[in-house]
Design a protein around this motif. Sequence first.
Motif, mmCIF file in Angstrom:
data_model
loop_
_atom_site.group_PDB
_atom_site.id
_atom_site.type_symbol
_atom_site.label_atom_id
_atom_site.label_comp_id
_atom_site.label_asym_id
_atom_site.label_seq_id
_atom_site.Cartn_x
_atom_site.Cartn_y
_atom_site.Cartn_z
ATOM 1 N N LYS A 121 0.832 -1.202 0.000
ATOM 2 C CA LYS A 121 0.000 0.000 0.000
ATOM 3 C C LYS A 121 0.870 1.257 0.000
ATOM 4 C CE LYS A 121 -3.490 -2.366 2.794
ATOM 5 N NZ LYS A 121 -4.281 -2.319 4.053
ATOM 6 N N GLU A 122 1.901 1.248 0.823
ATOM 7 C CA GLU A 122 2.773 2.415 0.912
ATOM 8 C C GLU A 122 3.450 2.695 -0.422
ATOM 9 O OE1 GLU A 122 5.373 1.382 4.058
ATOM 10 O OE2 GLU A 122 3.853 1.581 5.639
ATOM 11 N N SER B 182 2.243 1.938 -3.364
ATOM 12 C CA SER B 182 1.213 2.444 -4.269
ATOM 13 C C SER B 182 0.897 3.911 -3.982
ATOM 14 C CB SER B 182 -0.058 1.602 -4.132
ATOM 15 O OG SER B 182 -1.080 2.094 -4.978
ATOM 16 N N TYR B 183 0.771 4.235 -2.682
ATOM 17 C CA TYR B 183 0.529 5.633 -2.316
ATOM 18 C C TYR B 183 1.700 6.516 -2.733
ATOM 19 C CZ TYR B 183 -3.329 3.950 0.597
ATOM 20 O OH TYR B 183 -4.484 3.368 1.038
ATOM 21 N N THR C 83 -4.617 6.687 -5.615
ATOM 22 C CA THR C 83 -5.623 6.956 -4.592
ATOM 23 C C THR C 83 -5.872 5.692 -3.780
ATOM 24 O OG1 THR C 83 -7.471 6.354 -6.037
ATOM 25 C CG2 THR C 83 -6.716 8.651 -6.107
ATOM 26 N N LYS C 84 -6.643 5.816 -2.707
ATOM 27 C CA LYS C 84 -6.946 4.661 -1.871
ATOM 28 C C LYS C 84 -7.717 3.611 -2.669
ATOM 29 C CE LYS C 84 -9.061 3.240 2.513
ATOM 30 N NZ LYS C 84 -7.865 2.547 2.992
ATOM 31 N N THR D 43 -5.443 1.871 -5.056
ATOM 32 C CA THR D 43 -4.555 0.982 -4.308
ATOM 33 C C THR D 43 -5.260 -0.310 -3.921
ATOM 34 O OG1 THR D 43 -3.283 2.841 -3.420
ATOM 35 C CG2 THR D 43 -3.163 0.757 -2.215
#
Length: 293
Positions: free
Chosen positions: A179-180, A182-183, A188-189, A192
């Motif tokens: 996730k990190e 991707s961010y 965006t959330k 992700t």
Amino acid sequence: MQNIKKSNFNETAMQAVFFLSAFVSVLAVVAICLFLLIRGIPAIAEIGFMDFIFNSKWGPTNTPASYGILSMIVGSVYVTAGAIAIGVPVGLMCAIFLAEFCPESIYKIVKPAVNLLAGIPSIIYGFFGMEIVVPFVRETFGGNGYSIMSASIILGIMILPTVITISETSIRAVPESYKEGSYGLGATKEETVFKVVVPAAKSGVLTSIILGLGRAVGETMAVVMVAGNAVMPLDKIKLLKPIRTLTTNIVTEMSYASGLHESSLIATGVVLFVFIVILNTALSLIKSKSLRN
């Protein structure tokens, strides 16, 4: 020294307990397999494999008797496919919501409700289907309501706990570094979750689908109550028509069956068992392929 001996004894005793537990599990599977094969294979041989599997006429009490289960195989496939079409999208979206988007206050309500679904007896689902789903299908789509569609809706609800629980666990198991990263790339959330997290959890998601499929294939009581339990010719099998599945055929006629009729029902169980073996094999292949990737 005495403590060491006591520790060794406890370790040996627990190893024996674990081995015995595993042995009992394997023995139970072997016993079931032997029972089905010993009682079912001779019936298939007497009826004829082609006549049994590929004949759609079922009439053990007719003269001459007929033992074709093709229409019931097709019925089981239709009902199971309908359940997967309904239950998997809803279950997967719910799992994503619970794992990534659900506030803590709502999670405390939704999660126990999902767990409660898993504990509701099949007969209760059947009553719900008879009183709510069947009239809804009858008034909305036509027919008498006892149909493939009604059975698919009920089974779709019944597989939700399996799909939701396993999928949520798999999604939560995805490392935070994914996730990190991707961010960090500006996603965006939502991007992700759907493009990184869910694909990374695909092994668990597929496992939930396969297990849900197995639950749908093997369900009996609820299907008996809402599917209509009628053996239909292949050209008349439609979503709004009654149907009989492999499981409902066994439970409907076993109480009064005897001789070849009884053996043919056990042989139907053999076919159902083969379906389950195929599903488990598919699950193993999917998991091994995911691990290689």
